[in-house]
Design an enzyme around this catalytic site. Sequence first.
Site, PDB file in Angstrom:
ATOM      1  N   ASP A   1       0.816  -1.215   0.000  1.00  0.00           N
ATOM      2  CA  ASP A   1       0.000   0.000   0.000  1.00  0.00           C
ATOM      3  C   ASP A   1       0.847   1.261   0.000  1.00  0.00           C
ATOM      4  OD1 ASP A   1      -2.615  -0.645  -0.359  1.00  0.00           O
ATOM      5  OD2 ASP A   1      -3.296   0.144   1.564  1.00  0.00           O
TER       6      ASP A   1
ATOM      7  N   ASP B   1     -10.715  -5.591  11.558  1.00  0.00           N
ATOM      8  CA  ASP B   1     -10.584  -7.031  11.724  1.00  0.00           C
ATOM      9  C   ASP B   1     -11.611  -7.571  12.719  1.00  0.00           C
ATOM     10  OD1 ASP B   1      -9.376  -5.703  13.842  1.00  0.00           O
ATOM     11  OD2 ASP B   1      -7.364  -6.360  13.343  1.00  0.00           O
TER      12      ASP B   1
END
Length: 729
Positions: free
Chosen positions: A139, A444
């Site tokens: 990223d 998450d």
Amino acid sequence: MGRSSSLPLFETKSSRRRLLFKFYLASVLVSICLIWVYRISYLPEGLLQRWAWIGLFIAEVWISFYWFLTQVVRWNPVYRFTFRDRLSERHEKYLPGVDIFVCTADPVIEPPIMVVNTVLSVMAYDYPPEKLNVYLSDDGGSDLTFYAILEASKFSKYWLPFCKKFNVEPRSPEAYFRSAVEPLDEPKVKEWLFIKELYMDMKNQIEAISKLGKVSDEIRKEHKGFREWDFVLSQRDHQTILKILIDGRDPKLVDSEGQPLPTLVYLAREKRPQYPHHFKAGAMNSLIRVSSRISNSPIILNVDCDMYSNNSNAIRDALCFFMDDEKGHVIGYVQFPQTFENITKNDLYGSSLQVIMEVEIPGLDANGGAPYIGTGCFHRRETLCGKRYTKEYKVDWKKVDGKTAVYCTNALEEASKVLASCSYEENTEWGKEMGLKYGYATEDLMTGLCIQCRGWGSINFIPERKAFLGVAPTTLLQSLVQHKRWSEGHLHIFLSKYCPLFHGRRTIPLKLQLSYCRYLLWATNSLATLYYVSVPSICLLRGISLFPQASNPWIHPFAYAILSNRIYGLGEFVWCGGTFQGWWNDQRMWLFKRTTSYFFAVVDNILRLLGFTKSAFVITAKVADDDISKRYEREVMEFGSPSPMFNIIVTLALFSMFCFLGGVKLIVISQTKILDEFAVQIILCGLLVLINMPVYQALFFREDKGRMPISVTCKSVVFAVLVYSIAVC
């Protein structure tokens, strides 16, 4: 053979320490009830004292409620055990493909050589290489990381057969050569030294390029992939860069022993300023889509770039759960503990999370399902893509074939790029009902909860040999910032429509809903803690007693609740492998986190609800300079950088010291009368002084660069003196 084929691939055992726990639970519960009775029965007359008393009672009610939530996750932890031999005997010919996602976001904070070691470690699993597919999501869109992974792809041709031949553990070359002993056999020595030299050459080259900050023109000419960076405007403004560095389907691509290699893919998804990129969740969702085109394996493992594989059998362990004939069909994901290799002997910053990983998460597992913690987790692809569980769901592993149609590599790259484009997710369910959830700093935990609410079960598995090893924060500020992000994200979930008490109603058990709240309400503990560490001290200076006299029988429930809780916590900590000093460090960090990280998390959530801020994802640095590392190894706390968090810590530490000295002065003047009436408040101040000893050292005695910054010291001294002056007036 018939009996063997019917045996389970895993078994579950409950903890044996239940009798002592139940006695502790019942006795503390009685003490809490007695404390409440005392608070209600002995409400003081004076206005100031009454409000201080009521505030303390409210804080105690909250602390008691949170203590109850903590016991819910400890009620009956379960532990799992796998039978890999049965898996091999029954399913070796039909083992499913596994896609492994490694995520990195910044080549400075997460050095390329560290990323490379993680990638090599998961490529070297004890698993058929033609069924392994490793994807690196960069990223940071960095050509430095691309160069590093390109070099790793070349080195893997020698590293993978070396791992199998020498039965290497761990299979991260850096971790292995750091502790491995040179073999004694003459033929093996040559090969061992050759591989080590090959790795050191690669490491030196990658670190030299990283230090330089750019890839030389000579190297750029060697691989066409570097041309992509000619069109990169910035880290946040570039096209999709996707390169299949090793195509495992190509029979010509083999290792030095002529064996197949795992597929290796580099991906830097498209980023444009006008499109939100959703941080790690966005990266994971891009990987899910891209991998569905290239390999489409039914099982997905995701690991952080700093968390290398430490156990080459982890995949087989996870498959023992997914492929179990009786219970495997309901399991949506298998979570391994988050563990760290750089924890000091006494765990200076309480980073090991030992009790959470070895007691509390097994407790959640028993209460209905382990949470997804973002790394070291094996998923069914279907569950990540939003599939709901039904009783009719079954998998015939003999017929599962994740591989997609065969394309030439270049065509496959071009066909897959669109799946990682910014516009692909527009008007779709990605980030909502498909993939990881968007809009939460702890995506998450949110994603795992939603998977469970769709009917899937989850498993926590603690193998005998740790499956993954990562890097814990090496400075106090890093640790506090990390906990601020976690607690802020957790509270965000609790305040959203996905709060487990509502979203999980009728879909997950009540005890699991309450277990989640133990973490989602981390941040709210800051208010009760700040009250408890400040108001009793202020009242001591003003001669206001908030607790029973030392000679009063009502002191016993207070003393028992506090002491038994600390003693039981110490025993639990030591049982999990900690030391007494480690437990004391953990108590200090417990105080620091509650008065800073959690407090700022509450403030940020309030500002977000009012529309002043938005959720952000903060990456924790994975490296530190030599001076900081040396102090960390010596277990010397690091305060070197100014921070509002340090202002709070120092102010509270100084104020506690002033109040303690004021209490001692009162004892000297009035002797036993004051000691009897204010014993608890004086002891509380004394404990705060003891726990803040490293703060006083950093303020007044240390001369290294890790001492408290002068700006923090000056501001905090002024503020502490001001509060003290107001309190004694």
